[in-house]
Motif scaffolding. Structure first.
Motif, short mmCIF file in Angstrom:
data_model
loop_
_atom_site.label_atom_id
_atom_site.label_comp_id
_atom_site.label_asym_id
_atom_site.label_seq_id
_atom_site.Cartn_x
_atom_site.Cartn_y
_atom_site.Cartn_z
N ILE A 450 0.84 -1.77 -0.28
CA ILE A 450 0.35 -0.27 -0.16
C ILE A 450 0.28 1.15 -0.14
CG2 ILE A 450 -1.59 1.52 1.54
CD1 ILE A 450 -2.54 -1.41 0.42
N ARG A 451 0.14 2.72 -1.14
CA ARG A 451 1.58 3.16 -0.84
C ARG A 451 0.53 4.67 0.60
NH1 ARG A 451 0.72 5.39 -6.51
NH2 ARG A 451 -1.49 4.41 -6.08
N LYS A 452 1.22 4.46 1.24
CA LYS A 452 0.98 5.34 2.49
C LYS A 452 0.49 6.61 3.05
CE LYS A 452 4.60 3.18 5.66
NZ LYS A 452 5.88 3.84 6.34
N GLY A 453 -1.17 6.72 2.87
CA GLY A 453 -1.84 7.98 2.56
C GLY A 453 -1.86 8.45 1.45
N LYS A 454 -2.05 7.40 0.50
CA LYS A 454 -2.07 7.19 -0.90
C LYS A 454 -3.25 6.37 -1.30
CE LYS A 454 -0.95 9.10 -5.80
NZ LYS A 454 0.28 8.94 -6.31
N ASP A 455 -3.37 5.22 -0.82
CA ASP A 455 -3.95 3.83 -1.50
C ASP A 455 -5.45 3.64 -0.40
OD1 ASP A 455 -2.91 4.30 -3.97
OD2 ASP A 455 -1.35 2.47 -2.68
N ASN A 456 -6.69 4.02 -0.82
CA ASN A 456 -7.71 3.35 -0.13
C ASN A 456 -7.25 1.49 -0.17
OD1 ASN A 456 -10.03 5.82 -0.39
ND2 ASN A 456 -9.43 4.95 -2.12
N LEU A 457 -7.71 0.65 0.82
CA LEU A 457 -7.82 -0.52 1.02
C LEU A 457 -9.06 -1.23 1.10
CD1 LEU A 457 -6.02 -3.50 1.53
CD2 LEU A 457 -5.95 -2.61 3.32
N VAL A 458 -9.56 -1.92 -0.06
CA VAL A 458 -10.01 -2.93 0.29
C VAL A 458 -10.20 -4.37 0.58
CG1 VAL A 458 -12.89 -3.59 -1.34
CG2 VAL A 458 -11.76 -0.56 -1.36
N VAL A 459 -11.31 -4.98 1.61
CA VAL A 459 -10.82 -6.20 2.29
C VAL A 459 -11.91 -7.20 1.90
CG1 VAL A 459 -10.30 -7.64 4.10
CG2 VAL A 459 -8.63 -5.66 2.81
N LEU A 460 -12.39 -8.46 1.24
CA LEU A 460 -13.28 -8.79 0.69
C LEU A 460 -13.08 -10.04 2.17
CD1 LEU A 460 -16.27 -9.40 -0.63
CD2 LEU A 460 -14.70 -10.96 -1.98
N ASP A 461 -13.76 -10.22 2.71
CA ASP A 461 -14.96 -10.78 4.10
C ASP A 461 -16.21 -11.73 3.23
OD1 ASP A 461 -14.68 -12.86 6.05
OD2 ASP A 461 -14.58 -10.82 7.54
N ASP A 462 -15.60 -12.95 4.19
CA ASP A 462 -16.91 -13.60 3.61
C ASP A 462 -18.47 -13.40 4.86
OD1 ASP A 462 -15.11 -16.43 4.30
OD2 ASP A 462 -15.91 -15.72 2.36
N SER A 463 -18.62 -13.28 5.63
CA SER A 463 -19.29 -12.19 6.37
C SER A 463 -18.61 -12.16 7.85
CB SER A 463 -20.63 -13.61 6.34
OG SER A 463 -19.28 -14.72 8.08
N ILE A 464 -19.71 -10.69 8.20
CA ILE A 464 -18.88 -10.49 9.64
C ILE A 464 -20.40 -10.63 10.31
CG2 ILE A 464 -18.33 -8.07 10.65
CD1 ILE A 464 -17.94 -7.05 7.95
N VAL A 465 -19.52 -11.57 11.78
CA VAL A 465 -21.00 -11.82 12.48
C VAL A 465 -21.23 -10.87 14.28
CG1 VAL A 465 -21.72 -13.87 14.39
CG2 VAL A 465 -20.41 -14.12 12.06
N ARG A 466 -19.68 -11.04 14.65
CA ARG A 466 -20.24 -10.42 15.70
C ARG A 466 -18.71 -9.13 15.50
NH1 ARG A 466 -18.25 -16.15 17.52
NH2 ARG A 466 -19.02 -17.25 18.16
N GLY A 467 -18.25 -9.68 14.77
CA GLY A 467 -16.61 -8.36 14.29
C GLY A 467 -15.42 -8.07 15.12
N THR A 468 -15.82 -9.37 16.56
CA THR A 468 -14.59 -9.08 16.99
C THR A 468 -12.81 -9.40 16.73
OG1 THR A 468 -16.31 -10.30 19.15
CG2 THR A 468 -13.66 -10.35 19.51
N THR A 469 -12.38 -10.39 15.61
CA THR A 469 -11.45 -10.74 15.40
C THR A 469 -11.42 -9.02 13.74
OG1 THR A 469 -11.91 -12.46 14.73
CG2 THR A 469 -10.26 -12.10 13.72
N LEU A 470 -11.82 -8.47 13.80
CA LEU A 470 -11.79 -7.45 12.45
C LEU A 470 -11.58 -6.33 13.48
CD1 LEU A 470 -15.25 -6.69 10.66
CD2 LEU A 470 -12.46 -7.55 9.57
N LYS A 471 -11.80 -6.31 15.07
CA LYS A 471 -11.55 -4.90 15.82
C LYS A 471 -10.35 -5.02 16.02
CE LYS A 471 -13.60 -1.75 19.31
NZ LYS A 471 -14.67 -1.30 19.85
#
Length: 633
Positions: A450-471
């Protein structure tokens, strides 16, 4: 699915229709049945890693010989444990008397699991402890061959208490209230009754007692037994059973919630939880593998007769959509296409989230099981880019310099493998601070992607249930790359309601979408909605399940799905994160478009296929309000 969710179980049934000598002559081995069972179960290891078990039945042994074998394991490597013990027996034979490995009759009498009928099970523990006593197959033993019952399944029933009372009304004294024991005893009861009815019939017809057992085995009506046993079951289930003399069955719930497939020819009958494992194990085309119809049982008689027979009136088919999104292996040709469509349909919302800035956006996925949807997303983004290229070239009307054409052709989605799962988190550490530190490092990142401060990052997940691991982990570690914005896109819609049919999602308080809706109600001073839903749920608490309505839907009604997603983004953003975070979910409409033939979407919509589902969701809400951290069924 970045959150770990225990789910589902896997079954495998094999019936060899020819004498064992046939498989030795054709395939060069007396271990044909066990080898195929091992492969069927290994190919379904995704469906259960808490334990495994197998059982077999040997046909036509002389009285006094053991004809049912079973072994179960709850070790860290249960499949290896089970089949190693079998192969150790074979190794000892080969070492001392290698010629006996080709003596079918000797092997049947002296080696466990050399037989004609096999049942295997892989367990994910959605309820109960992971001990040997909770691992299938279960055996209900009796000296009468036709009263022995071996059972394994992938199921959860919502009305176990009701069924338990019915067992007591039948005169039984069950020692457990689990749905597994309840099902075993319910089928066992009617198996016993059928035996007694047939015994009386053949005795009155003058058959000698020694011959009556054979007559019972020939005339046992498995369809009728299952009709009586399953009459009041509420839930999702695929249950496989073996009767001691050699009959076998696989039954599927009337809504088709849980998956089941089968194949048969003149050599074998095979049933399993997933279609491609049958295709791979027996090298047969997709078209030859049939899906077991809801409310039907595949019944294989001892004499080799195979039939699919109805035991319950089928309901509207509501096959589990999570099977398609995540649980089943993506090697099924239909599931692979459906998952790609889930990714494809996310493209418009993702493009909007990044302001269509493809040149300064990197696309990736997490975890590995999201890769099929990721392929679909990238294909759709490439179509979008190609349309732009075409328009720009046509607009130029042939007045393009080579470098200008190169710049146009360069437009394409930037793809990188940004996140890598580095370790399996072990939560035996008691201190929260240490556990959270471990969670932060479950994933590693590809520095420099990723180019710092310039690029967006899109990450695809199967599903978000609790969100614990995300956070706790994913968002924190992605933020180290210093992207301008992080977009997490879920190929599944918002999970709003508990599952009660086999997936370990039983508590409303676990769901990040539910937490977001509650926060929004509080922020907008609509706490009265929470109180009203609680009162309505309590008023229904003692009603028959058929009369209960899902009032928890009212928690979400004041807000759009977009508004809830915005609140989820806020709740899942750690305070120290510098990047902007946006969470995008699949829409219900696009879910149905991507997976048109598997409409079981109660986790997202609250539209449960059985009355017990409404009872469970209301009970779950009552537990939430009362602060009870327990399951609702």
């Amino acid at each position: 699915m970045s959150d770990r969710i225990n789910h589902e179980c896997g079954i495998a049934l094999i019936r060899l229709l020819k004498p064992l000598e046939y498989y030795l002559a054709k395939y060069g081995t007396t271990l044909y049945g066990m080898n195929k069972l091992h492969l069927l179960m290994q190919k379904q290891h995704n469906r259960g890693q808490d334990g495994a078990g197998i059982a077999s039945i040997k046909f036509d042994l002389e009285p006094g010989n053991k004809y049912i074998n079973r072994v179960r394991s709850d070790s860290d490597s249960p499949l290896k444990d089970i089949f190693s013990s079998f192969h150790e027996q074979i190794h000892q034979v080969v070492e001392k008397h290698p010629e006996l490995l080709y003596d079918v009759n000797w092997l049947k009498y002296n080696i466990d699991f050399i037989g004609e009928l096999y049942l295997g099970h892989l367990r994910y523990g959605t309820f109960g402890k992971n001990s040997l006593m909770n691992i299938h197959p279960l055996v209900r033993e009796n000296n009468w061959m036709t009263k022995n019952l071996v059972l394994a399944g992938n199921f959860n029933l919502t009305n176990v208490d009701e069924l338990f009372e019915k067992l007591i009304d039948l005169g039984q004294y069950p020692v457990e209230t689990s749905d597994t024991i309840t099902i075993l005893e319910k089928i066992g009861h009617f198996l016993d009754e059928e035996n007694e009815t047939l015994y009386k019939k053949f005795k009155e017809e003058g058959f000698p007692k020694r011959e009556i057992s054979g007559q019972i085995a020939k005339h046992l009506d498995i369809q009728q037994i299952l009709k009586q046993a399953a009459d009041s079951w509420d839930g999702g289930y695929v249950i496989a059973g073996l009767v001691g003399h050699g009959d076998a069955f696989v039954m599927r719930d009337p809504s088709g919630i849980r998956p089941a497939f089968y194949y048969h020819d003149d050599e074998v009958v095979i049933a399993a939880s997933e279609r491609p494992v049958i295709q791979t194990t027996f090298n047969v085309p997709c078209e030859s593998v049939k899906e077991l119809k809801p409310g039907y049982a595949l019944i294989v008689k001892k004499d080799g007769n195979v039939a699919e027979k109805q035991f319950r009136e089928p309901l509207e088919k509501k096959s589990c959509s999570f099977e398609r999104i995540y649980f089943s292996r993506g090697t099924d040709k239909e599931i692979y296409r459906e998952r790609k469509n889930l990714g494809k349909f996310l493209a418009p919302a993702i493009l909007n989230a990044i302001d269509y800035d493809l040149e300064n956006t990197v696309f990736s996925y997490i975890p590995n099981t999201a890769i099929d949807a990721y392929y679909g997303l990238i294909e759709e983004l490439n179509h979008f880019c190609n349309a732009i290229k075409k328009d720009r070239i046509l607009e130029a009307q042939g007045n393009l310099k080579p470098e200008e054409l190169d710049a146009i052709l360069k437009l394409a989605p930037r793809v990188e493998k940004v996140a890598v799962k580095d370790m399996k988190l072990r939560t035996f550490i008691a201190q929260d601070s240490q556990r959270n530190d471990l969670a932060t490092h479950v994933y590693d990142i590809t520095y420099g992607s990723i180019r710092k401060g310039k690029d967006n990052l899109v990450v695809l997940d199967d599903s978000i249930v609790r969100g614990t691991t995300l956070k706790q982990s994913i968002i924190r570690i992605l933020d180290r790359l210093e992207p301008k914005k992080i977009v997490i896109a879920s190929s599944a819609p918002q999970i709003r309601y508990p599952d009660c049919y086999g997936i370990d999602m039983a508590k409303l308080s676990d769901f990040i979408a539910f937490k977001a809706a509650i926060e929004l109600l509080k922020e907008t001073r609509q706490e009265n909605v929470i109180n009203d839903v609680y009162k309505k749920a309590k008023a229904q608490e003692n009603l028959p399940k058929e009369e209960i309505l899902n009032f928890v839907k009212e928690i979400y009604q004041p807000f759009s799905a977009t508004k809830i997603s915005e609140k989820v983004s806020e709740l899942l953003t750690p305070k120290e994160v510098r990047s902007r975070i946006e969470i995008i979910y699949q829409t219900i409409e696009d879910l149905h478009a991507a997976i048109p033939n598997h409409s079981g979407d109660w986790y997202f919509t609250g539209d449960y296929p059985t009355p017990g589902g409404n009872k469970v969701v209301n009970k779950s809400f009552i537990n939430y309000i009362q602060g009870k951290n327990e399951r609702a069924y």
